[in-house]
Write a protein that holds these residues in place. Sequence first.
Motif, mmCIF file in Angstrom:
data_model
loop_
_atom_site.group_PDB
_atom_site.id
_atom_site.type_symbol
_atom_site.label_atom_id
_atom_site.label_comp_id
_atom_site.label_asym_id
_atom_site.label_seq_id
_atom_site.Cartn_x
_atom_site.Cartn_y
_atom_site.Cartn_z
ATOM 1 N N ARG A 280 -6.525 1.767 -3.995
ATOM 2 C CA ARG A 280 -7.567 0.671 -3.803
ATOM 3 C C ARG A 280 -6.238 -0.451 -3.005
ATOM 4 O O ARG A 280 -6.833 -1.217 -1.818
ATOM 5 N N ARG A 281 -5.030 -0.869 -3.883
ATOM 6 C CA ARG A 281 -4.083 -1.675 -2.671
ATOM 7 C C ARG A 281 -3.922 -1.161 -1.591
ATOM 8 O O ARG A 281 -3.820 -1.873 -0.448
ATOM 9 N N MET A 282 -3.748 -0.411 -0.780
ATOM 10 C CA MET A 282 -3.463 0.928 -0.250
ATOM 11 C C MET A 282 -4.967 -0.107 0.856
ATOM 12 O O MET A 282 -4.615 -0.707 2.325
ATOM 13 N N GLY A 283 -5.974 0.236 0.814
ATOM 14 C CA GLY A 283 -7.428 -0.270 1.146
ATOM 15 C C GLY A 283 -6.733 -1.981 1.837
ATOM 16 O O GLY A 283 -7.127 -2.384 2.469
ATOM 17 N N GLU A 284 -6.910 -3.078 0.388
ATOM 18 C CA GLU A 284 -6.913 -3.980 0.671
ATOM 19 C C GLU A 284 -5.412 -4.646 1.953
ATOM 20 O O GLU A 284 -5.781 -5.941 2.146
ATOM 21 N N THR A 285 -4.500 -3.414 1.689
ATOM 22 C CA THR A 285 -3.993 -4.330 2.685
ATOM 23 C C THR A 285 -3.691 -4.459 4.083
ATOM 24 O O THR A 285 -2.857 -4.004 4.319
ATOM 25 N N GLY A 286 -4.172 -2.663 4.300
ATOM 26 C CA GLY A 286 -4.739 -2.497 5.544
ATOM 27 C C GLY A 286 -3.209 -1.577 5.530
ATOM 28 O O GLY A 286 -3.337 -0.940 6.712
#
Length: 473
Positions: A280-286
Amino acid sequence: MNKLLVKNCSWVYTLDPENRVYESVNILIEGNRIKAIGPGVGEGTEEVIDGGGKLVIPGMVNTHHHLYQTLTRCVPRVQDSELFEWLVNLYEIWRELTPEAVYWSTLLGLGELLLTGCTLTTDMYYVFPSKTTGELLDEQFKAAGEIGMRFIPCRGSMSCGHSKGGLPPDDVVQDDNVILADMERLIKKYHDPSPMSMTRLALGPCSPFSVTPQLMKDTAQLARKHGLRIHTHLAETKDEEKYCAEKFGMRPFELMESVGWVGRDVWFAHSIYVNEREIRRMGETGTGVAHCPVSNLRLGSGIAPVPEMLAASVPVGLAVDGSASNDSSDMLGEVRTCLLAHRYRTGTSSMTVETAMRIATQGGADVLGFPEAGVIQEGKAADLVLIDMNQLPYAGALHDPLAAIVLAGASHVVDTNIVNGRVVVKNGRLALVDQDEILRNANRISREMVERAEKRTGIEFLKKPALIAGASH
Ligand SMILES: [Zn+2]
């Protein structure tokens, strides 16, 4: 401006946002961009390539590699090893790398990528033996220019040798100040940030177990000062998770967060052992991922949760990874394995041909920050691949030529590869360099490196450990 007409293409799969497919059209290339697509466009152009019987796709993008490893493929001693044991053994051969070895291995790996449909690649070069000149990426840029590949290598680094608790031998690691100075030198010399550039630089400390957290921070700071991307290996194995827990008291991704390594300018190779929160963090931060299915299967590391990453909007590109963990730099072969691996892990509908091809094209372009590539569209980069569908293994599969090149086929060698408007593969052979000379030099240097390493260490790299044990009885 130079014009090139790809005439009468039987099928064009654009992989554009509308997923447009054309039949019997021309593609006009002007300079290094696609000028027009349609029936009859560009008639009268002098330089013509025949697209009859051919499938045209966007050039593929490789997002992680170690080209020097082409010289240490299939070494019997580590054919059946997992990552850490595999690394510790191969470092002994890699200690023998020379500028000449880096040059020819780069030509070899790039040649194989071009032949199998790749037009833009990165590389992570991180072995700098103390007895050679440190100017090894210069050999790579030279080779890429000669062969015609669009090239965004990472200046890799290792600073934690054996004596500091790291895996690599001390004589292939460098001090932080030497590493950072060479990065600055390379940025000045090779980094071209223009939209259609043929060479850019990224910065790539090898992994959490071969550099210090301080070097990760300093590298990110230097990259951000100059607008470069940063890249490292992350969450490849359970061993790495254990190492990070013991040494840093954190999971690999937590360690990256603690040193500022998240964001649109960051991409990680592998990312197999990431949990729901981390995805989820990877998605949110690109924060992007270079997915390397063949290497991960070859070393028994696991299968990355790519469908889950895509659902969470994580940028994902495909990668062949180092040639010694893949034993190949076969880009089209990687697409096929990507599809098969995820069908095994999460079911047939979790990875379609189109999704796998999108990861391999614009997915990779997105991860490397090169939006001009990875799609066939007017105004975009003239990076195209033609595949001859008049081959026995594709017969009976022409209901869907794009599916045919992923699901069917016996050879992954393309007919024509065009990079930046220039033909770099013609009739299935490299067009700008002598393919046979690469082959001869690579075999010679590979043999010499193994011989020197055997002499120095007494280790028999060409025998499997079980056979060595058996011989002693
Ligand atoms: Zn790698």
